[in-house]
Design an enzyme around this catalytic site. Structure first.
Site, mmCIF file in Angstrom:
data_model
loop_
_atom_site.group_PDB
_atom_site.id
_atom_site.type_symbol
_atom_site.label_atom_id
_atom_site.label_comp_id
_atom_site.label_asym_id
_atom_site.label_seq_id
_atom_site.Cartn_x
_atom_site.Cartn_y
_atom_site.Cartn_z
ATOM 1 N N CYS A 29 2.839 -19.887 -18.915
ATOM 2 C CA CYS A 29 1.951 -19.929 -17.739
ATOM 3 C C CYS A 29 0.527 -19.671 -18.210
ATOM 4 O O CYS A 29 0.221 -18.571 -18.673
ATOM 5 C CB CYS A 29 2.394 -18.878 -16.722
ATOM 6 N N HIS B 229 0.519 4.434 1.427
ATOM 7 C CA HIS B 229 -0.385 5.045 2.406
ATOM 8 C C HIS B 229 -0.556 6.538 2.144
ATOM 9 O O HIS B 229 0.388 7.215 1.726
ATOM 10 C CB HIS B 229 0.172 4.867 3.821
ATOM 11 N N LYS C 176 -1.030 -1.056 12.055
ATOM 12 C CA LYS C 176 -2.198 -0.631 11.285
ATOM 13 C C LYS C 176 -3.284 -1.706 11.189
ATOM 14 O O LYS C 176 -4.342 -1.459 10.657
ATOM 15 C CB LYS C 176 -1.745 -0.186 9.886
ATOM 16 N N ILE D 270 0.849 -1.198 0.000
ATOM 17 C CA ILE D 270 0.000 0.000 0.000
ATOM 18 C C ILE D 270 0.883 1.245 0.000
ATOM 19 O O ILE D 270 1.872 1.318 0.738
ATOM 20 C CB ILE D 270 -0.894 0.034 1.264
ATOM 21 N N VAL E 63 27.889 -8.308 3.590
ATOM 22 C CA VAL E 63 28.804 -7.513 4.426
ATOM 23 C C VAL E 63 29.032 -8.272 5.726
ATOM 24 O O VAL E 63 28.075 -8.593 6.436
ATOM 25 C CB VAL E 63 28.198 -6.120 4.722
HETATM 26 C C1 FAD Z 1 4.044 -7.268 7.051
HETATM 27 C C2 FAD Z 1 4.495 -5.964 6.458
HETATM 28 C C3 FAD Z 1 3.595 -5.109 5.840
HETATM 29 C C4 FAD Z 1 4.015 -3.890 5.316
HETATM 30 N N1 FAD Z 1 3.147 -3.134 4.590
HETATM 31 C C5 FAD Z 1 3.551 -1.954 4.068
HETATM 32 C C6 FAD Z 1 2.675 -1.180 3.277
HETATM 33 O O1 FAD Z 1 1.578 -1.598 2.933
HETATM 34 N N2 FAD Z 1 3.101 0.043 2.869
HETATM 35 C C7 FAD Z 1 4.314 0.542 3.210
HETATM 36 O O2 FAD Z 1 4.603 1.672 2.882
HETATM 37 N N3 FAD Z 1 5.207 -0.217 3.895
HETATM 38 C C8 FAD Z 1 4.851 -1.446 4.315
HETATM 39 N N4 FAD Z 1 5.730 -2.229 5.001
HETATM 40 C C9 FAD Z 1 7.083 -1.736 5.197
HETATM 41 C C10 FAD Z 1 7.943 -1.934 3.950
HETATM 42 O O3 FAD Z 1 7.752 -3.210 3.402
HETATM 43 C C11 FAD Z 1 9.395 -1.725 4.355
HETATM 44 O O4 FAD Z 1 9.498 -0.468 4.974
HETATM 45 C C12 FAD Z 1 10.352 -1.760 3.188
HETATM 46 O O5 FAD Z 1 10.142 -2.888 2.378
HETATM 47 C C13 FAD Z 1 11.770 -1.758 3.738
HETATM 48 O O6 FAD Z 1 12.656 -1.771 2.651
HETATM 49 P P1 FAD Z 1 14.202 -1.802 2.897
HETATM 50 O O7 FAD Z 1 14.830 -1.607 1.576
HETATM 51 O O8 FAD Z 1 14.550 -0.830 3.973
HETATM 52 O O9 FAD Z 1 14.499 -3.245 3.495
HETATM 53 P P2 FAD Z 1 14.565 -4.667 2.758
HETATM 54 O O10 FAD Z 1 13.611 -4.781 1.666
HETATM 55 O O11 FAD Z 1 14.498 -5.688 3.839
HETATM 56 O O12 FAD Z 1 16.022 -4.674 2.110
HETATM 57 C C14 FAD Z 1 17.168 -4.840 2.896
HETATM 58 C C15 FAD Z 1 18.164 -5.614 2.085
HETATM 59 O O13 FAD Z 1 19.424 -5.645 2.768
HETATM 60 C C16 FAD Z 1 20.041 -6.874 2.499
HETATM 61 N N5 FAD Z 1 21.038 -7.123 3.544
HETATM 62 C C17 FAD Z 1 20.817 -7.278 4.865
HETATM 63 N N6 FAD Z 1 21.979 -7.505 5.501
HETATM 64 C C18 FAD Z 1 22.956 -7.494 4.575
HETATM 65 C C19 FAD Z 1 24.359 -7.681 4.629
HETATM 66 N N7 FAD Z 1 25.008 -7.937 5.762
HETATM 67 N N8 FAD Z 1 25.049 -7.621 3.476
HETATM 68 C C20 FAD Z 1 24.425 -7.367 2.295
HETATM 69 N N9 FAD Z 1 23.090 -7.197 2.195
HETATM 70 C C21 FAD Z 1 22.363 -7.250 3.319
HETATM 71 C C22 FAD Z 1 18.893 -7.862 2.526
HETATM 72 O O14 FAD Z 1 19.202 -9.048 1.816
HETATM 73 C C23 FAD Z 1 17.765 -7.073 1.886
HETATM 74 O O15 FAD Z 1 17.623 -7.341 0.506
HETATM 75 C C24 FAD Z 1 5.355 -3.482 5.474
HETATM 76 C C25 FAD Z 1 6.266 -4.362 6.077
HETATM 77 C C26 FAD Z 1 5.847 -5.604 6.523
HETATM 78 C C27 FAD Z 1 6.840 -6.572 7.053
#
Ligand code: FAD
Length: 476
Positions: free
Chosen positions: A400, A49, A249, A47, A172
């Protein structure tokens, strides 16, 4: 030596990589997984938001509200599915009516446009399948739904087109400070850089704690879901929330951008950060809560269940800053929900932080904001299909049947920049296996194509993450 290394190819890392690729910088994006968006970005409610939920004076509120209107342009530039369908927060009693009033006021403080409070009748009129018990609702027209991993993949592809390097399977393991930057120790050797942007999701605290005395703590919080067949996709037209609680939420019922129906999530603190198993009892709870909003959800049409893990910071808010005792190390940590909605604004802010460190950035003259359009065969007219098949017969080979995905689309998913290397990677890009049979028919054919194109033995084909072999031994 790199100017900037971004750790984590989720939505925040890929957005920052793409926005930084507008400038003359040597940039590397790394991830420990074998594909873009294999962390939290691949499993959430998807979503965008409106932004009335997070306190107006929090970072979550600020970046969500600023990020929301940025999606139309970016999704057009990168050809990513996005629909601004609006959302309703339902109120079932007096207490809920007070809550939606408070959410409305919080939204007004953030200057969110196009919000209104509806009475029960008005809410039922625009969303006929919600419960008769609904006494009122907060309607926010600017909420939307998106393909989160499609966006992250498109951002990575566009960043690469604009010069960013990508290294997957690169974990890392340690970071040490050096005279004018950092040495990053990975499983595939050392990387030297002036600036690190830490977008490591549920592991962002570990990375921070490698360089800073100001320790962070991320608490992993799992959320589970049902995904229903497209036959159920029209049950509601908008994102249907209940009133938020201290846990978050709450359980949502919403169409997906591809026309399915999604129901969830719950919220549970977990021990293992990557525990994305689903459990019967939790799913039963979700079903009970969701039917309070929409009583006639056809759960017999569930095609799969899944779970994602939130990176909950113990500070309660996003942490987006250059670390005080580690100049040049920028944290983008604790990016729980609404992190997806906030991601374009977070990227904009981080570009400014990088600019401040360098005392200004030079724009690249060659930056191209557009990504080559993706052909989605199922969405074409008969004439367009006919023309396409004549040009390239691979588009006449349906792989598919549930989602009408052709061999041509699968080849495109593999051979683009940041292309797919696993069965689920192809599924996330072109959707084979996303339909009712969940790959029951097309899986062997997708595996054959992937193995052929990668010039690898089919036994080496992975479903998704490292080690997820599909063929493990002979049965006959
Ligand atoms: C159940 C749920 C529902 C949600 N619903 C919503 C929604 O509807 N709307 C909304 O706005 N947000 C929502 N969120 C939040 C949103 O999904 C996250 O805020 C967002 O995906 C975070 O992205 P990111 O890039 O910070 O983290 P991630 O997508 O987790 O990316 C982090 C990356 O870092 C990599 N990584 C970690 N450690 C290392 C390392 N040591 N070395 C190299 N790579 C590493 C991982 O492999 C990963 O690919 C939701 C989250 C959840 C769990």
């Amino acid at each position: 030596m790199y100017d900037v290394v971004i750790v984590g190819a989720g939505i925040t890392g890929t957005f920052i990589a793409r926005e930084l690729s507008r400038y003359e910088l040597k940039i590397l994006l790394i991830d420990k997984e074998n594909d873009i968006s294999n962390g939290t970005t691949k499993a959430n409610t998807a979503i965008i938001h409106a932004g009335f939920d997070a306190p107006y004076n929090s970072k979550m509120g600020y970046f969500n509200v600023r990020g929301n209107p940025m999606f139309d342009k970016i999704c057009k530039e990168l050809d990513v599915p996005f629909k601004r369908i609006g959302s309703l927060v339902l109120a079932f009693n007096q207490e809920d009516l007070i809550t939606i009033e408070k959410l409305f006021e919080n939204g007004l403080k953030s200057k969110i446009p196009q919000m209104e409070i509806l009475d029960g009748k008005q809410a039922k009129k625009i969303e006929p399948n919600i419960s008769d018990d609904v006494k009122g609702a907060l309607y926010a027209r600017t909420a939307g739904i998106i393909g989160p991993w499609e966006l992250a993949i498109a951002l990575a592809e566009n960043a690469m087109e604009n010069g960013v390097e990508l290294k997957l399977n690169t974990e890392v393991q340690d970071i040490t400070k050096s005279n004018n930057g950092y040495k990053i120790v990975t499983n595939l050797g050392n990387i030297i850089t002036k600036i690190i942007v830490n977008c490591a999701g549920i592991y962002a605290d570990k990375l921070n704690n490698m360089v800073s005395d100001k320790k962070l703590n991320i608490i992993p919080k799992k959320g589970q879901y049902y995904l229903l067949d497209k036959m159920a996709g029209n049950l509601v037209n908008k994102v249907i929330f209940q009133c938020p609680t201290e846990k978050g939420k709450g359980v949502v019922v919403t169409p997906t951008v591809h026309g399915n129906l999604i129901v969830g999530p719950d919220s549970e603190i977990i021990e293992e950060r990557e525990d994305t198993r689903t459990e019967t009892l939790r799913l039963k709870y979700i079903k009970e809560v969701a039917t309070r909003s929409v009583p006639n959800i056809p759960f017999e049409q569930v095609i799969t269940t899944f779970a994602g893990v939130r990176a909950e910071p113990d500070t309660g808010d996003f942490i987006i800053e250059e670390v005080e005792d580690s100049p040049g190390f920028i944290n983008v940590a604790g990016i729980k929900s609404p992190g997806l909605s906030a991601s374009p604004a977070i990227a904009e802010y981080v570009v400014n932080l990088v600019g401040n460190i360098y005392g200004g950035l030079n724009e690249s003259k060659n930056f191209n904001p557009y990504r080559k359009k993706v052909i989605r065969f199922a969405e074409l007219s008969d004439e367009e299909k006919d023309r396409l098949i004549k040009e390239n017969p691979k588009y006449g080979n349906i792989i598919c049947r549930c989602e009408t995905v052709t061999e041509g689309e699968i080849l495109d998913a593999i051979h683009r920049k940041a292309g797919a290397r696993t069965v689920d990677g192809i599924k996330r890009r072109a959707r084979p296996g996303s339909g009712r049979c969940q790959g029951g028919f097309c899986l062997p054919r997708v595996m054959e194509i992937l193995a052929r194109e990668m010039n690898e033995e089919i036994e080496k084909t992975l479903k998704d993450g490292l080690g997820s072999y599909i063929l493990t031994g002979k049965t006959k």
